[in-house]
Design an enzyme around this catalytic site. Structure first.
Site, PDB file in Angstrom:
ATOM      1  N   SER A   1       0.832  -1.214   0.000  1.00  0.00           N
ATOM      2  CA  SER A   1       0.000   0.000   0.000  1.00  0.00           C
ATOM      3  C   SER A   1       0.858   1.252   0.000  1.00  0.00           C
ATOM      4  CB  SER A   1      -0.889  -0.022   1.261  1.00  0.00           C
ATOM      5  OG  SER A   1      -1.742   1.093   1.313  1.00  0.00           O
TER       6      SER A   1
ATOM      7  N   TYR B   1       0.659   7.818  18.342  1.00  0.00           N
ATOM      8  CA  TYR B   1       1.347   7.798  17.038  1.00  0.00           C
ATOM      9  C   TYR B   1       2.684   8.532  17.169  1.00  0.00           C
ATOM     10  CZ  TYR B   1       2.139   8.319  11.980  1.00  0.00           C
ATOM     11  OH  TYR B   1       2.685   8.275  10.703  1.00  0.00           O
TER      12      TYR B   1
HETATM   13  N1  LIG Z   1       1.144   9.187   4.294  1.00  0.00           N
HETATM   14  C1  LIG Z   1       1.761  10.154   4.973  1.00  0.00           C
HETATM   15  O1  LIG Z   1       1.448  11.368   4.826  1.00  0.00           O
HETATM   16  C2  LIG Z   1       2.839   9.819   5.949  1.00  0.00           C
HETATM   17  C3  LIG Z   1       3.471  10.872   6.637  1.00  0.00           C
HETATM   18  C4  LIG Z   1       4.469  10.572   7.536  1.00  0.00           C
HETATM   19  C5  LIG Z   1       4.845   9.251   7.747  1.00  0.00           C
HETATM   20  N2  LIG Z   1       4.212   8.251   7.068  1.00  0.00           N
HETATM   21  C6  LIG Z   1       4.652   6.865   7.327  1.00  0.00           C
HETATM   22  O2  LIG Z   1       4.851   6.216   6.095  1.00  0.00           O
HETATM   23  C7  LIG Z   1       4.673   4.808   6.252  1.00  0.00           C
HETATM   24  C8  LIG Z   1       3.825   4.257   5.122  1.00  0.00           C
HETATM   25  O3  LIG Z   1       2.537   4.839   5.235  1.00  0.00           O
HETATM   26  P1  LIG Z   1       1.554   5.067   3.995  1.00  0.00           P
HETATM   27  O4  LIG Z   1       1.213   6.509   3.992  1.00  0.00           O
HETATM   28  O5  LIG Z   1       2.073   4.429   2.768  1.00  0.00           O
HETATM   29  O6  LIG Z   1       0.254   4.317   4.563  1.00  0.00           O
HETATM   30  P2  LIG Z   1      -0.560   3.030   4.059  1.00  0.00           P
HETATM   31  O7  LIG Z   1      -0.834   3.140   2.621  1.00  0.00           O
HETATM   32  O8  LIG Z   1      -1.695   2.886   5.019  1.00  0.00           O
HETATM   33  O9  LIG Z   1       0.500   1.869   4.294  1.00  0.00           O
HETATM   34  C9  LIG Z   1       0.776   1.368   5.564  1.00  0.00           C
HETATM   35  C10 LIG Z   1       1.217  -0.050   5.415  1.00  0.00           C
HETATM   36  O10 LIG Z   1       1.475  -0.576   6.719  1.00  0.00           O
HETATM   37  C11 LIG Z   1       0.825  -1.825   6.808  1.00  0.00           C
HETATM   38  N3  LIG Z   1       0.512  -2.250   8.167  1.00  0.00           N
HETATM   39  C12 LIG Z   1      -0.310  -1.675   9.065  1.00  0.00           C
HETATM   40  N4  LIG Z   1      -0.371  -2.438  10.177  1.00  0.00           N
HETATM   41  C13 LIG Z   1       0.416  -3.521   9.960  1.00  0.00           C
HETATM   42  C14 LIG Z   1       0.747  -4.674  10.688  1.00  0.00           C
HETATM   43  N5  LIG Z   1       0.209  -4.934  11.898  1.00  0.00           N
HETATM   44  N6  LIG Z   1       1.601  -5.573  10.161  1.00  0.00           N
HETATM   45  C15 LIG Z   1       2.136  -5.364   8.946  1.00  0.00           C
HETATM   46  N7  LIG Z   1       1.847  -4.307   8.173  1.00  0.00           N
HETATM   47  C16 LIG Z   1       0.995  -3.400   8.686  1.00  0.00           C
HETATM   48  C17 LIG Z   1      -0.452  -1.648   5.997  1.00  0.00           C
HETATM   49  O11 LIG Z   1      -1.034  -2.903   5.717  1.00  0.00           O
HETATM   50  P3  LIG Z   1      -2.611  -3.037   5.366  1.00  0.00           P
HETATM   51  O12 LIG Z   1      -2.735  -2.562   3.949  1.00  0.00           O
HETATM   52  O13 LIG Z   1      -2.880  -4.476   5.565  1.00  0.00           O
HETATM   53  O14 LIG Z   1      -3.327  -2.140   6.338  1.00  0.00           O
HETATM   54  C18 LIG Z   1       0.136  -0.958   4.790  1.00  0.00           C
HETATM   55  O15 LIG Z   1       0.748  -1.881   3.937  1.00  0.00           O
HETATM   56  C19 LIG Z   1       4.076   4.616   7.651  1.00  0.00           C
HETATM   57  O16 LIG Z   1       5.080   4.170   8.532  1.00  0.00           O
HETATM   58  C20 LIG Z   1       3.619   6.003   8.040  1.00  0.00           C
HETATM   59  O17 LIG Z   1       3.631   6.210   9.441  1.00  0.00           O
HETATM   60  C21 LIG Z   1       3.235   8.507   6.175  1.00  0.00           C
END
Ligand SMILES: NC(=O)c1ccc[n+]([C@@H]2O[C@H](COP(=O)([O-])OP(=O)(O)OC[C@H]3O[C@@H](n4cnc5c(N)ncnc54)[C@H](OP(=O)(O)O)[C@@H]3O)[C@@H](O)[C@H]2O)c1
Length: 302
Positions: free
Chosen positions: A21, A174
């Site tokens: 994702s 968080y």
């Molecule tokens: N998007 C932003 O603006 C932003 C900003 C700052 C930091 N981040 C960081 O960037 C990273 C990626 O986030 P994203 O924005 O790409 O969000 P995302 O699309 O929701 O991706 C998060 C991923 O983590 C997985 N995940 C959640 N719980 C899990 C578990 N128990 N075991 C294994 N995998 C798990 C999700 O799996 P499922 O699909 O099964 O839920 C998904 O594959 C995260 O660490 C987030 O904190 C994002």
């Protein structure tokens, strides 16, 4: 993506958590495009396979192997790392990308609060399990932890990491977990000094991904608010590929080789918050995490 341009990862193996994702998909795409064999981990193998097939259909050249990994389940982590060590090398690149944000109070299978349990404890256990085989490579290897600017609003409560004796705050939790990511990365960089393993952490920017699902909820109102925020904040949002660029810079940039332990924002070295540079707290958090993991793993006979 500029960050991967001209980089050849043929013969290298990468692990990307949460590769099914958002930023994770684009991180897998970039690494595999440069020729790396990529182990895409996903809670759902089906979701991971769908992404792998799409990337292959897009012409991505490196092997993409999907493996089940739930970071909220210590048995799943041990199962994954045991099989990985039997079947694969290294990894050369370990990208700790998965994350959960601002969810209601809930717990991992092992009783940890969900955000610190997944974002911090799960990735800590995985890294601890894979580190010996990364060191054994004797060639440059990197751990990249995707943190967030949200670490700035976090503080670590060593006495109550899991909100057992204080009011739960979805954002506080968080922030705590993302601050823990940076402290652990800095402590790991210290512990691996002089070895082949380098460690980096980063804020990817603000990207419209499913990460916000708990913030907006699944009601019509939640969807409407999400749409409104999406439109108003559109000029500030990055695409998932732009978000992944900082992870890729951390994973491959030769300029960072001499800077293990740094925090990146927009692919540049930035100072994280003062709390994120507290090396006394980093050492205490490390020790507390090891202790709690050992207790939980003992109960499971791991
Ligand atoms: N998007 C932003 O603006 C932003 C900003 C700052 C930091 N981040 C960081 O960037 C990273 C990626 O986030 P994203 O924005 O790409 O969000 P995302 O699309 O929701 O991706 C998060 C991923 O983590 C997985 N995940 C959640 N719980 C899990 C578990 N128990 N075991 C294994 N995998 C798990 C999700 O799996 P499922 O699909 O099964 O839920 C998904 O594959 C995260 O660490 C987030 O904190 C994002």
């Amino acid at each position: 993506m500029d960050a991967i341009e001209g980089v050849d990862l043929t013969g290298k193996t990468s692990v990307v958590t949460g590769g099914n994702s958002g930023i994770g998909v684009e991180t897998v795409r970039a690494l595999a495009s440069a020729g790396s064999r990529v182990i895409l981990t996903s809670r759902s193998v089906e979701a991971g396979e769908k992404v792998a097939q799409q990337l292959k259909a897009d012409g991505v050249k490196g092997d993409i192997i999907v493996k089940q990994l739930d970071l909220a389940d210590l048995q799943s982590i041990r199962r994954f790392s045991k099989a990985f060590k039997a079947e694969e090398r290294g990894p050369d690149l370990l990208i700790l990308n998965a994350g959960v944000m601002a969810c209601p109070l809930s717990h991992t299978k092992d009783g940890f609060e969900m955000q610190i349990g997944t974002n911090h404890f799960g990735h800590f256990a995985l890294t601890r399990d894979l580190l010996p085989s990364m060191k054994a490579l004797k060639t440059p290897a990197r751990v990249v932890a995707v943190s967030s600017r949200a670490h700035e609003m976090g503080s670590i409560s060593l006495e109550d990491l899991h909100y057992r004796n204080r009011a739960y705050s979805a954002w506080g939790s968080y922030g705590q977990s993302k601050l823990a990511n940076i402290l652990v990365a800095k402590e790991l960089a210290k512990r691996t000094e002089g070895s082949n393993v380098k460690v980096y952490t980063l804020h990817p920017g603000v990207i419209n991904t499913p990460l916000g699902r708990h913030v907006y909820g699944e009601s019509y109102l939640g969807s409407a608010v999400k749409l409104a925020v999406g439109i108003l904040a559109w000029p500030w949002f990055k695409s998932p590929a732009q978000g992944a660029a900082t992870s890729i810079t951390a994973a491959v940039s030769p300029d960072l080789e001499a800077h293990s332990g740094v925090y990146l924002h927009d692919s540049q070295i930035k100072e994280p918050s003062k709390s994120a540079q507290d090396m006394e707290m980093a050492a205490e958090l490390w020790a507390e995490t090891e202790k709690q993991l050992a207790e939980a793993e003992k109960k499971l006979n791991l």
